[in-house]
Scaffold this active site. Structure first.
Site: not given
Ligand code: KIV
Length: 298
Positions: A56-57, A95, A125, A127, A194
């Site tokens: 989600d980055s 994510d 994924k 969190e 992280e």
């Molecule tokens: O969103 C992302 O890119 C991430 C990674 C940095 C692990 O969660």
């Protein structure tokens, strides 16, 4: 436009949840990079990276949002589908964005299933550790592999009061260990660690059977991940301490854009060789027509 593999395309086996676990047992480092579109997905996959993570980055790197909180399931899905079309052998993890799994397990399963059915993701994924373990277990029970993510969890930015390294006090270390063990017991595929001290990441990695993948968590994790845009200098602004730039795509792109602009402005682009031409017979016929037209006008 060519997207043929750089450095050849040696055949390799498909990476699955089993491969990732096996790598931990064999002490083979796991490689992971984010990918957000077809082109980067192909490059990451063909370079032999184990996991392509549609993180989600992308809220910041691709969409220009201030943080990860605003990105939606539909926006994420748009990118997951593009990455799916580019990835062959790497495992594709998507994510789950903020708000898509925190409320209850049924909503989490519904959204996770969209990433699998519509996006073609092989795992999702989420969190959070201990407090997320029940939801994660329910999603895994629905046959969807889940990757955990603890430590500096960007979706908790407002609760953490900024992007701060986590796990610096004894209490915080204990909580992180409980989080990791809870995810391990829930049966996650891997745990992203992280922004935590190297020593804590090493302890977690030794404690759990689940492979750990670090970002800003030191070299003792079972694998490492970086954000693709950080790797090639396509992020704007301050880079975190753990970022290593392996290339300068920003410089390459800027140089190319400036050269194109200069060539257009000075009539150097396109050249005759870069232009299409009429077939000889059509050219001759056209000249005859134009000649007659001029003659009649005189
Ligand atoms: O969103 C992302 O890119 C991430 C990674 C940095 C692990 O969660």
């Amino acid at each position: 436009m060519s997207l043929t593999p750089i450095g050849g395309h040696s055949p390799r086996r498909k990476i699955t949840t089993a491969t990732i676990r096996e790598k931990k047992l064999l002490h083979e480092p796991i490689t992971c990079l984010t990918a957000y579109d077809y082109a980067t997905a192909r490059l990451v996959d063909e370079a032999g990276i184990d996991i392509a993570l549609v993180g989600d980055s992308l809220a910041m790197t691709m969409l220009g949002y201030e943080n990860t909180l605003s990105v939606t399931v539909d926006e994420m899905l748009h990118h997951v589908k593009a990455v799916r079309r580019g990835v062959k052998d790497a495992m594709l993890i998507a994510d789950m964005p903020y708000g898509s799994y925190q409320a209850d397990a049924n909503e989490a399963i519904h959204n996770a299933a969209r990433f699998v059915k519509e996006g073609g993701a092989e795992a999702v994924k989420m969190e959070g550790g201990e407090k997320r373990a029940d939801v994660i277990r329910r999603v895994i029970d629905a046959e969807i592999p889940v990757a955990g993510h603890i430590g500096l969890t960007p979706q908790s930015v407002n609760v953490m009061g900024g992007y701060k390294v986590q796990g610096k006090s004894l209490n915080a270390i204990e909580q992180l260990m409980r989080d990791a063990v809870a995810l391990d017991c829930a049966g996650v595929t891997c745990i992203y660690l992280e922004g935590i001290p190297r020593e804590v990441a090493a302890m977690i990695t030794a404690e759990v059977d689940t492979p750990t993948i670090g970002i800003g968590a030191g070299p003792d994790c079972d694998g490492q991940v970086l954000v693709f845009h950080d790797l090639v200098n396509l992020t704007f602004g301050h880079a975190a301490k753990f970022v290593r730039r392996y290339g300068d795509a920003a410089a390459l792109i800027t140089q190319s854009v400036l050269a194109f602009k200069a060539d257009v402005v000075s009539h150097q682009f396109p050249s005759d060789a870069e232009s299409y031409h009429l077939p000889k017979e059509t050219q001759a016929a056209l000249e005859t027509v134009l000649h007659r037209k001029h003659a009649m006008q005189r």
